[in-house]
Design a protein around this motif. Structure first.
Motif, PDB file in Angstrom:
ATOM      1  N   ARG A 235      45.889  46.266  39.366  1.00  0.00           N
ATOM      2  CA  ARG A 235      45.608  44.914  38.893  1.00  0.00           C
ATOM      3  C   ARG A 235      44.121  44.753  38.612  1.00  0.00           C
ATOM      4  O   ARG A 235      43.273  45.248  39.355  1.00  0.00           O
ATOM      5  N   GLY A 236      43.808  44.059  37.539  1.00  0.00           N
ATOM      6  CA  GLY A 236      42.417  43.761  37.234  1.00  0.00           C
ATOM      7  C   GLY A 236      41.889  42.628  38.089  1.00  0.00           C
ATOM      8  O   GLY A 236      42.532  42.200  39.048  1.00  0.00           O
ATOM      9  N   ASP A 237      40.720  42.091  37.714  1.00  0.00           N
ATOM     10  CA  ASP A 237      40.137  40.999  38.500  1.00  0.00           C
ATOM     11  C   ASP A 237      39.151  40.232  37.636  1.00  0.00           C
ATOM     12  O   ASP A 237      38.798  40.654  36.535  1.00  0.00           O
ATOM     13  N   TYR A 238      38.710  39.113  38.180  1.00  0.00           N
ATOM     14  CA  TYR A 238      37.745  38.256  37.488  1.00  0.00           C
ATOM     15  C   TYR A 238      36.438  38.233  38.265  1.00  0.00           C
ATOM     16  O   TYR A 238      36.430  38.109  39.497  1.00  0.00           O
ATOM     17  N   ILE A 239      35.313  38.344  37.554  1.00  0.00           N
ATOM     18  CA  ILE A 239      33.989  38.368  38.168  1.00  0.00           C
ATOM     19  C   ILE A 239      33.164  37.216  37.617  1.00  0.00           C
ATOM     20  O   ILE A 239      32.964  37.104  36.408  1.00  0.00           O
ATOM     21  N   ASP A 240      32.710  36.351  38.501  1.00  0.00           N
ATOM     22  CA  ASP A 240      31.829  35.240  38.147  1.00  0.00           C
ATOM     23  C   ASP A 240      30.415  35.665  38.528  1.00  0.00           C
ATOM     24  O   ASP A 240      29.959  35.428  39.644  1.00  0.00           O
TER      25      ASP A 240
ATOM     26  N   PRO B 281      47.150  42.309  32.190  1.00  0.00           N
ATOM     27  CA  PRO B 281      46.915  42.047  33.624  1.00  0.00           C
ATOM     28  C   PRO B 281      45.958  43.038  34.289  1.00  0.00           C
ATOM     29  O   PRO B 281      45.400  42.729  35.345  1.00  0.00           O
ATOM     30  N   ALA B 282      45.764  44.195  33.687  1.00  0.00           N
ATOM     31  CA  ALA B 282      44.909  45.210  34.303  1.00  0.00           C
ATOM     32  C   ALA B 282      43.443  45.048  33.918  1.00  0.00           C
ATOM     33  O   ALA B 282      42.589  45.798  34.391  1.00  0.00           O
ATOM     34  N   ILE B 283      43.127  44.044  33.109  1.00  0.00           N
ATOM     35  CA  ILE B 283      41.764  43.921  32.599  1.00  0.00           C
ATOM     36  C   ILE B 283      40.794  43.434  33.680  1.00  0.00           C
ATOM     37  O   ILE B 283      41.148  42.629  34.546  1.00  0.00           O
ATOM     38  N   VAL B 284      39.587  43.963  33.634  1.00  0.00           N
ATOM     39  CA  VAL B 284      38.487  43.489  34.479  1.00  0.00           C
ATOM     40  C   VAL B 284      37.638  42.576  33.606  1.00  0.00           C
ATOM     41  O   VAL B 284      37.059  43.020  32.610  1.00  0.00           O
ATOM     42  N   TYR B 285      37.563  41.322  33.983  1.00  0.00           N
ATOM     43  CA  TYR B 285      36.932  40.283  33.154  1.00  0.00           C
ATOM     44  C   TYR B 285      35.669  39.803  33.870  1.00  0.00           C
ATOM     45  O   TYR B 285      35.728  39.365  35.016  1.00  0.00           O
ATOM     46  N   CYS B 286      34.521  39.881  33.196  1.00  0.00           N
ATOM     47  CA  CYS B 286      33.251  39.490  33.809  1.00  0.00           C
ATOM     48  C   CYS B 286      32.559  38.420  32.976  1.00  0.00           C
ATOM     49  O   CYS B 286      32.269  38.634  31.802  1.00  0.00           O
ATOM     50  N   SER B 287      32.320  37.274  33.598  1.00  0.00           N
ATOM     51  CA  SER B 287      31.540  36.206  32.970  1.00  0.00           C
ATOM     52  C   SER B 287      30.133  36.218  33.574  1.00  0.00           C
ATOM     53  O   SER B 287      29.987  36.241  34.799  1.00  0.00           O
ATOM     54  N   ILE B 288      29.121  36.200  32.711  1.00  0.00           N
ATOM     55  CA  ILE B 288      27.732  36.179  33.178  1.00  0.00           C
ATOM     56  C   ILE B 288      27.100  34.860  32.740  1.00  0.00           C
ATOM     57  O   ILE B 288      27.114  34.524  31.554  1.00  0.00           O
ATOM     58  N   SER B 289      26.583  34.120  33.699  1.00  0.00           N
ATOM     59  CA  SER B 289      25.973  32.825  33.397  1.00  0.00           C
ATOM     60  C   SER B 289      24.778  32.617  34.308  1.00  0.00           C
ATOM     61  O   SER B 289      24.501  33.424  35.203  1.00  0.00           O
ATOM     62  N   ALA B 290      24.078  31.510  34.115  1.00  0.00           N
ATOM     63  CA  ALA B 290      22.917  31.227  34.955  1.00  0.00           C
ATOM     64  C   ALA B 290      23.321  30.804  36.359  1.00  0.00           C
ATOM     65  O   ALA B 290      22.784  31.307  37.353  1.00  0.00           O
ATOM     66  N   PHE B 291      24.298  29.879  36.452  1.00  0.00           N
ATOM     67  CA  PHE B 291      24.600  29.275  37.756  1.00  0.00           C
ATOM     68  C   PHE B 291      26.074  29.295  38.132  1.00  0.00           C
ATOM     69  O   PHE B 291      26.462  28.672  39.117  1.00  0.00           O
ATOM     70  N   GLY B 292      26.906  29.968  37.376  1.00  0.00           N
ATOM     71  CA  GLY B 292      28.316  30.061  37.728  1.00  0.00           C
ATOM     72  C   GLY B 292      29.200  29.188  36.864  1.00  0.00           C
ATOM     73  O   GLY B 292      28.730  28.320  36.122  1.00  0.00           O
TER      74      GLY B 292
ATOM     75  N   MET C 221      33.116  48.349  40.677  1.00  0.00           N
ATOM     76  CA  MET C 221      33.909  48.146  41.887  1.00  0.00           C
ATOM     77  C   MET C 221      35.338  47.723  41.531  1.00  0.00           C
ATOM     78  O   MET C 221      36.317  48.205  42.120  1.00  0.00           O
ATOM     79  N   ALA C 222      35.458  46.803  40.578  1.00  0.00           N
ATOM     80  CA  ALA C 222      36.774  46.314  40.182  1.00  0.00           C
ATOM     81  C   ALA C 222      37.603  47.412  39.537  1.00  0.00           C
ATOM     82  O   ALA C 222      38.830  47.475  39.725  1.00  0.00           O
ATOM     83  N   LEU C 223      36.959  48.295  38.782  1.00  0.00           N
ATOM     84  CA  LEU C 223      37.686  49.409  38.186  1.00  0.00           C
ATOM     85  C   LEU C 223      38.198  50.368  39.260  1.00  0.00           C
ATOM     86  O   LEU C 223      39.313  50.895  39.158  1.00  0.00           O
ATOM     87  N   ILE C 224      37.392  50.584  40.294  1.00  0.00           N
ATOM     88  CA  ILE C 224      37.847  51.417  41.413  1.00  0.00           C
ATOM     89  C   ILE C 224      39.012  50.732  42.131  1.00  0.00           C
ATOM     90  O   ILE C 224      40.021  51.366  42.463  1.00  0.00           O
TER      91      ILE C 224
ATOM     92  N   LYS D 256      44.350  46.342  24.692  1.00  0.00           N
ATOM     93  CA  LYS D 256      44.147  47.785  24.816  1.00  0.00           C
ATOM     94  C   LYS D 256      42.930  48.168  25.649  1.00  0.00           C
ATOM     95  O   LYS D 256      42.678  49.366  25.838  1.00  0.00           O
ATOM     96  N   VAL D 257      42.151  47.206  26.130  1.00  0.00           N
ATOM     97  CA  VAL D 257      40.876  47.550  26.760  1.00  0.00           C
ATOM     98  C   VAL D 257      40.929  47.430  28.273  1.00  0.00           C
ATOM     99  O   VAL D 257      41.880  46.885  28.848  1.00  0.00           O
ATOM    100  N   ASP D 258      39.878  47.933  28.913  1.00  0.00           N
ATOM    101  CA  ASP D 258      39.784  47.910  30.373  1.00  0.00           C
ATOM    102  C   ASP D 258      38.900  46.792  30.892  1.00  0.00           C
ATOM    103  O   ASP D 258      39.135  46.249  31.974  1.00  0.00           O
ATOM    104  N   VAL D 259      37.848  46.467  30.126  1.00  0.00           N
ATOM    105  CA  VAL D 259      36.825  45.532  30.604  1.00  0.00           C
ATOM    106  C   VAL D 259      36.521  44.519  29.504  1.00  0.00           C
ATOM    107  O   VAL D 259      36.481  44.859  28.315  1.00  0.00           O
ATOM    108  N   PHE D 260      36.289  43.268  29.926  1.00  0.00           N
ATOM    109  CA  PHE D 260      35.954  42.171  29.013  1.00  0.00           C
ATOM    110  C   PHE D 260      34.716  41.489  29.584  1.00  0.00           C
ATOM    111  O   PHE D 260      34.729  41.015  30.725  1.00  0.00           O
TER     112      PHE D 260
END
Length: 362
Positions: free
Chosen positions: A189-194, A114-125, A179-182, A86-90
């Motif tokens: 379609r959503g996207d993945y952010i590293d 499939p429409a979710i924008v997924y963002c992983s935050i880490s030190a080096f990827g 940006m991904a939401l725009i 049910k959500v837009d961003v993870f």
């Protein structure tokens, strides 16, 4: 209420970068659901406290909802899958590989939504030789080169006063999510952010490390214009053991100050190369500022058109007229919070309130 009304975010991040990014979304009306372990975000326990909440935790998690889930249990996994649908961003900030082991990596989550924008935050990827290397802000600043110029007069690096890698990662993650939401509005379609602390921090060196970027020598603080080598971009001690700062680059400020100090003969040195060529000017200014107290200099500079500032501690800064005039320190529910830095004319955002209690919305 805000620019992000109707946007729902699942936030599994802890400590600083992720919570800062999602709080900025919550400030603008997004529904942010903070998924916490049974012990809660460790920031909940960070002193000091005010109104029975950690000041740190409140200032990074206000306006969110809190749900405790055991993601190693089937019940916890089922609840998170229901939310994901049910959500837009993870947003997550675990070490690479953890979300895949739990069954909530991007492939698994996007298969549900499939429409979710997924963002992983880490030190080096998420991939590469450094992906699993543990690091907090200090280590990242060391590896990006920034710690090398966060040094004292003897060239020894010191611990930075600002967690710049954490903050850069949070801001970069937020920018990428928006940006991904725009983009989703166009593609559906959503996207993945590293998002990484290292990659977010590195571009901040463009103005000081041009030579190194071009394959040449690295900057050295004592000979670099922005790092202490320039007389008019420097910090000086005052008679009472406090400090003042000159933050000027333009020659008009050099001229204005040196004319007022009756040392027009030193004006040409303001155009000299940073480092040794400006040494005489730096010595003169150091000797001059040592003749008055910090507050006497504030009064003296009041009618001078010079980029000058007293060096304040945080208590002085937060009690300043500027903070009051801009409404930057807000008291609500018996506690103080720093107001949102992003302001819109027509969408004021959500009123500042408390952070959620652990599992308050479970």
């Amino acid at each position: 209420m805000g620019q992000l009304d109707g946007i729902t975010v699942i936030d599994l991040s802890l400590f600083l970068p992720g919570p800062m990014a999602t709080m900025m979304m919550a400030d603008q009306g997004a529904e942010v659901i903070k998924i916490e372990p049974a012990a809660g975000d460790p920031a909940r326990q960070m002193a000091p406290e005010e109104a029975d909440q950690s000041v740190w935790f409140r200032n990074l998690n206000r306006g969110k909802k809190s749900i405790v889930l055991d993601l190693k249990s089937e019940a916890g996994k089922l609840r998170l899958r229901e939310l994901v649908a049910k959500v837009d961003v993870f947003v997550e900030g675990f070490r690479p590989g953890v979300m895949k082991r739990l069954g909530f990596d991007y492939d698994a989550v996007s298969a549900i939504n499939p429409a979710i924008v997924y963002c992983s935050i880490s030190a080096f990827g998420q991939e590469g030789a450094m992906a699993h290397h543990p690091a907090h802000d200090l280590a990242v600043q060391a590896l990006t080169g920034f710690l090398s110029v966060n040094d004292g007069a003897d060239g020894t690096p010191v611990v930075p006063g600002v967690p710049s890698a954490d903050m850069a990662a949070g801001l970069t993650a937020l920018s990428a999510i928006l940006m991904a939401l725009i983009g989703r509005e166009k593609s559906g379609r959503g996207d993945y952010i590293d998002a990484t602390m290292f990659e977010a921090m590195l571009p901040w060196c463009a103005h000081i490390a041009g030579g190194a970027i071009a394959g040449g020598e690295p900057p050295r603080s004592q000979s670099q214009r922005s790092l202490g080598g320039a007389a008019f971009y420097n910090v000086y001690a005052t008679k009472d053991g406090r400090h003042v700062a000159l933050g000027a680059r333009e020659m008009k400020f050099v001229q204005n100050l040196l004319i007022a100090l009756d040392r027009t003969d030193l004006i040409p040195l303001g155009e000299a190369e940073a480092g040794e060529p400006q040494a005489e000017l730096r010595v003169f200014l150091a000797q001059t500022f040592a003749t008055k107290t910090r507050d006497e200099w504030v009064e003296w500079f009041a009618d001078k058109d010079v980029a000058f500032s007293p060096v304040l501690d945080f208590r002085e800064a937060l009690a300043s007229d500027l903070v009051a005039e801009r409404g930057l320190l807000v008291e609500a529910d018996g506690a103080h919070q720093i107001a949102p830095a992003i302001r819109f004319k027509h969408t004021p955002g959500r009123p500042i309130g408390p952070a959620p209690e652990l599992d308050e919305h479970g």
